[in-house]
Design a protein around this motif. Structure first.
Motif, mmCIF file in Angstrom:
data_model
loop_
_atom_site.group_PDB
_atom_site.id
_atom_site.type_symbol
_atom_site.label_atom_id
_atom_site.label_comp_id
_atom_site.label_asym_id
_atom_site.label_seq_id
_atom_site.Cartn_x
_atom_site.Cartn_y
_atom_site.Cartn_z
ATOM 1 N N MET A 1 0.842 -1.191 0.000
ATOM 2 C CA MET A 1 0.000 0.000 0.000
ATOM 3 C C MET A 1 0.883 1.249 0.000
ATOM 4 S SD MET A 1 -3.031 1.086 2.658
ATOM 5 C CE MET A 1 -1.901 1.749 3.872
ATOM 6 N N ILE A 2 0.478 2.255 -0.784
ATOM 7 C CA ILE A 2 1.205 3.526 -0.819
ATOM 8 C C ILE A 2 0.932 4.263 0.486
ATOM 9 C CG2 ILE A 2 1.598 5.661 -2.077
ATOM 10 C CD1 ILE A 2 2.250 3.174 -3.693
ATOM 11 N N LEU A 3 1.997 4.471 1.235
ATOM 12 C CA LEU A 3 1.859 5.137 2.522
ATOM 13 C C LEU A 3 2.101 6.641 2.386
ATOM 14 C CD1 LEU A 3 1.201 4.160 5.385
ATOM 15 C CD2 LEU A 3 3.667 4.139 5.856
ATOM 16 N N SER A 4 3.093 7.004 1.582
ATOM 17 C CA SER A 4 3.400 8.417 1.321
ATOM 18 C C SER A 4 4.363 8.484 0.145
ATOM 19 C CB SER A 4 4.031 9.082 2.559
ATOM 20 O OG SER A 4 5.306 8.526 2.813
ATOM 21 N N HIS A 5 4.498 9.654 -0.439
ATOM 22 C CA HIS A 5 5.507 9.823 -1.479
ATOM 23 C C HIS A 5 5.996 11.261 -1.522
ATOM 24 C CE1 HIS A 5 1.807 10.872 -3.761
ATOM 25 N NE2 HIS A 5 2.603 11.755 -4.335
ATOM 26 N N ASP A 6 7.283 11.389 -1.821
ATOM 27 C CA ASP A 6 7.951 12.684 -1.939
ATOM 28 C C ASP A 6 8.212 12.917 -3.418
ATOM 29 O OD1 ASP A 6 9.607 14.867 -2.015
ATOM 30 O OD2 ASP A 6 10.812 14.269 -0.289
ATOM 31 N N ARG A 7 7.413 13.762 -4.038
ATOM 32 C CA ARG A 7 7.522 13.968 -5.485
ATOM 33 C C ARG A 7 8.828 14.635 -5.877
ATOM 34 N NH1 ARG A 7 1.376 16.166 -6.691
ATOM 35 N NH2 ARG A 7 0.285 14.354 -5.821
ATOM 36 N N GLU A 8 9.322 15.510 -5.032
ATOM 37 C CA GLU A 8 10.559 16.214 -5.363
ATOM 38 C C GLU A 8 11.744 15.257 -5.376
ATOM 39 O OE1 GLU A 8 10.940 19.293 -6.332
ATOM 40 O OE2 GLU A 8 8.766 19.605 -6.245
ATOM 41 N N ARG A 9 11.811 14.390 -4.379
ATOM 42 C CA ARG A 9 12.915 13.439 -4.296
ATOM 43 C C ARG A 9 12.630 12.137 -5.038
ATOM 44 N NH1 ARG A 9 15.231 13.607 1.930
ATOM 45 N NH2 ARG A 9 15.771 15.840 1.961
ATOM 46 N N GLY A 10 11.395 11.956 -5.434
ATOM 47 C CA GLY A 10 11.045 10.734 -6.136
ATOM 48 C C GLY A 10 11.045 9.511 -5.240
ATOM 49 N N ARG A 11 10.675 9.696 -3.975
ATOM 50 C CA ARG A 11 10.672 8.597 -3.017
ATOM 51 C C ARG A 11 9.249 8.201 -2.652
ATOM 52 N NH1 ARG A 11 15.388 10.638 1.214
ATOM 53 N NH2 ARG A 11 17.133 10.549 -0.282
ATOM 54 N N VAL A 12 9.032 6.902 -2.534
ATOM 55 C CA VAL A 12 7.715 6.373 -2.183
ATOM 56 C C VAL A 12 7.861 5.456 -0.968
ATOM 57 C CG1 VAL A 12 5.734 5.048 -2.969
ATOM 58 C CG2 VAL A 12 7.004 6.452 -4.595
ATOM 59 N N SER A 13 7.029 5.692 0.041
ATOM 60 C CA SER A 13 7.024 4.831 1.226
ATOM 61 C C SER A 13 5.872 3.844 1.117
ATOM 62 C CB SER A 13 6.864 5.675 2.502
ATOM 63 O OG SER A 13 7.979 6.540 2.653
ATOM 64 N N LEU A 14 6.167 2.584 1.423
ATOM 65 C CA LEU A 14 5.196 1.512 1.255
ATOM 66 C C LEU A 14 4.914 0.834 2.591
ATOM 67 C CD1 LEU A 14 6.849 -0.065 -1.907
ATOM 68 C CD2 LEU A 14 4.993 1.614 -1.862
ATOM 69 N N SER A 15 3.830 0.067 2.616
ATOM 70 C CA SER A 15 3.472 -0.649 3.840
ATOM 71 C C SER A 15 2.705 -1.912 3.515
ATOM 72 C CB SER A 15 2.610 0.238 4.748
ATOM 73 O OG SER A 15 2.183 -0.478 5.889
ATOM 74 N N THR A 16 3.035 -2.982 4.227
ATOM 75 C CA THR A 16 2.199 -4.186 4.253
ATOM 76 C C THR A 16 1.576 -4.330 5.647
ATOM 77 O OG1 THR A 16 4.184 -5.486 4.762
ATOM 78 C CG2 THR A 16 3.483 -5.432 2.471
ATOM 79 N N LYS A 17 2.140 -3.598 6.581
ATOM 80 C CA LYS A 17 1.627 -3.606 7.951
ATOM 81 C C LYS A 17 0.167 -3.156 7.990
ATOM 82 C CE LYS A 17 2.563 -1.186 12.322
ATOM 83 N NZ LYS A 17 3.518 -0.278 13.012
ATOM 84 N N LYS A 18 -0.175 -2.104 7.187
ATOM 85 C CA LYS A 18 -1.535 -1.575 7.183
ATOM 86 C C LYS A 18 -2.526 -2.521 6.527
ATOM 87 C CE LYS A 18 -0.059 2.348 8.901
ATOM 88 N NZ LYS A 18 -0.322 2.698 10.317
ATOM 89 N N LEU A 19 -2.020 -3.550 5.862
ATOM 90 C CA LEU A 19 -2.891 -4.492 5.147
ATOM 91 C C LEU A 19 -3.160 -5.752 5.958
ATOM 92 C CD1 LEU A 19 -1.307 -4.269 1.561
ATOM 93 C CD2 LEU A 19 -3.248 -2.977 2.470
ATOM 94 N N GLU A 20 -2.567 -5.888 7.124
ATOM 95 C CA GLU A 20 -2.761 -7.091 7.934
ATOM 96 C C GLU A 20 -4.164 -7.112 8.556
ATOM 97 O OE1 GLU A 20 1.502 -8.481 9.696
ATOM 98 O OE2 GLU A 20 0.549 -6.782 10.700
ATOM 99 N N PRO A 21 -4.930 -8.167 8.341
ATOM 100 C CA PRO A 21 -6.233 -8.284 9.026
ATOM 101 C C PRO A 21 -6.060 -8.356 10.542
ATOM 102 C CG PRO A 21 -6.135 -9.743 7.123
ATOM 103 C CD PRO A 21 -4.749 -9.209 7.331
ATOM 104 N N THR A 22 -5.055 -9.105 10.972
ATOM 105 C CA THR A 22 -4.704 -9.149 12.393
ATOM 106 C C THR A 22 -3.194 -9.009 12.509
ATOM 107 O OG1 THR A 22 -4.563 -11.573 12.325
ATOM 108 C CG2 THR A 22 -6.657 -10.615 13.039
ATOM 109 N N PRO A 23 -2.718 -8.394 13.596
ATOM 110 C CA PRO A 23 -1.269 -8.181 13.739
ATOM 111 C C PRO A 23 -0.473 -9.478 13.602
ATOM 112 C CG PRO A 23 -2.462 -6.946 15.402
ATOM 113 C CD PRO A 23 -3.475 -7.821 14.724
#
Length: 416
Positions: A316-338
């Motif tokens: 999942m796209i967590l955040s992105h910095d357009r100027e630096r061209g960096r994208v932060s991702l996550s699978t943690k937010k997609l877990e049904p249970t921890p």
């Protein structure tokens, strides 16, 4: 004895005499008929010979008369004059100087190029090196076959036979620069293939031209060797035909692509490399970071126990910095249970869209709450926050009779 012989041969002699008489009677009309036939054939042959001789004589006289006219008055009765002839030649005359463009028709090809008819005194030749802006081994690879009519540029002359040397590459080169200028003006993202590298960056081909991509304009952390022969999304930074300077940026192209990625979007990615602090994921040409803290709710001490290079997963796209061209991702937010990403990643990917939808709803509610706080002191806006956390119009019962009393609100400290 004599009388006996006479008795025997006398009838035979009489018979022979009778036969000779009859033969003579028969041969006489046959001989006459043959004689008449020979006379008819001879007469016909003489008639044919006389007709041919007469025809030959007439032709001979005609040619003699024509010869005399050509010798004494060649232009007599001819409407097409010598001046007309020169004028006709001028219609097919053209400037054969270097740089001139002419129309021509390919009439033959060989291993080294193609022969072209350009209505000149001699044929023109198109070398295979001048047949295309791209490198080819045979002209047929560029669609150059007998019968093709095209516009060519004259680039030289063969002194051995005065034939012209033509080029299609020169025309395509001009068109490629014009195309790049147009793409730059429209701020379009293009694909470029990396064909080389130097100390400052990589070399890539775009629209048949060779351009330069500085390392500072490459969004990935890959080395030049890793990028070789790969295609990169690029944008034009500088297009200067006079200086033959073409500068490109992968970072700008990535920023443009990232603008289409909303926070909370679920995308497919491929693990490129592992680092102690996280994993780099390729999401359709964009390099994103899945930080170790965003892999699972449970603590991950060794990333290699969860992910391996080449793994395909949903992130999942967590955040992105357009100027630096960096994208932060996550699978943690997609877990049904921890801890599901560690124990059952298949379930995480199956429920990814559902969990992402829940995440987006929470973000929307948080944004609505923030907007409501800003509008709390502005009842004239006509908006309020309902019980579901959604902004909506104020009802009549929610509006104070005389507006809000701001007297109890503490004043700010002017000294600060």
């Amino acid at each position: 004895m004599a009388s006996l012989a006479q008795q025997i041969f006398s009838p035979l002699s009489s018979k022979l005499s009778m036969d000779n008489f009859l033969l003579t009677k028969l041969k006489t009309p046959l001989m006459a008929a043959n004689s008449r036939r020979k006379m008819v054939i001879s007469a016909a042959a003489v008639a044919v010979t006389n007709a041919q001789t007469k025809e030959r004589m007439e032709l001979k006289e005609m040619f003699q008369e024509a010869y005399e006219r050509c010798r004494t008055s060649p232009m007599e009765g001819v409407a097409f004059t010598l001046d007309d002839f020169h004028s006709a030649l001028e219609k097919y005359d053209y400037n054969s100087e270097i740089g001139t463009r002419v129309k021509g028709t390919v009439f033959a090809v060989d291993a080294n190029g193609a022969f072209v008819d350009v209505t000149a005194k001699s044929s023109a030749y198109l070398p295979v090196s001048q047949a295309s802006i791209c490198k080819i081994k045979h002209v047929e690879e560029a669609g150059i076959v007998p019968g093709l009519r095209e516009e060519f540029e004259i680039i030289g002359e063969n002194e051995a036979d005065d034939s012209l040397i033509l080029s299609l590459r020169a025309i395509q080169y001009d068109l490629a620069w014009e195309r790049c200028r147009q793409l730059q003006a429209e701020d379009v993202v293009v694909k470029g293939k990396v064909i080389g590298a130097n100390k400052g960056g990589v070399v890539a081909t775009v629209e048949g031209l060779v351009g330069f991509v500085p390392f500072s304009q490459i969004s990935t952390k890959s080395t030049a060797e890793e990028l070789l022969e790969k295609e990169l999304p690029l944008k034009f930074v500088e297009v200067d035909e006079e200086q033959a300077r073409l500068v490109l940026s992968n970072r700008k192209a990535m920023a443009d692509s990232q603008a289409q990625l909303g926070i909370g979007s679920v995308v497919l990615g491929t693990v490129q490399s592992l680092k102690p602090y996280g994993a780099f994921i390729d999401i359709g040409g964009i390099n994103g970071l899945l930080h170790v803290s965003q892999i699972s709710h449970d603590r991950v001490s060794d990333i290699a126990t969860v992910l391996q290079p080449g793994d395909v997963l949903k992130v999942m796209i967590l955040s992105h910095d357009r100027e630096r061209g960096r994208v932060s991702l996550s699978t943690k937010k997609l877990e049904p249970t921890p801890g599901d990403m560690i124990r059952n990643p298949k379930l995480v990917f199956e429920k990814a869209e559902e969990m992402a939808q829940t995440f987006r709803q929470r973000i929307a509610q948080a944004e609505a709450m923030a907007r409501a706080d800003m509008l709390r002191f502005q009842p004239e806006s006509g908006l309020t926050l309902n019980s579901d956390g959604i902004l909506g119009p104020l009802s009549s019962s929610e509006l104070p009779a005389e507006g809000l009393d701001l007297s109890d609100i503490p004043l700010g400290d002017d000294s600060s």
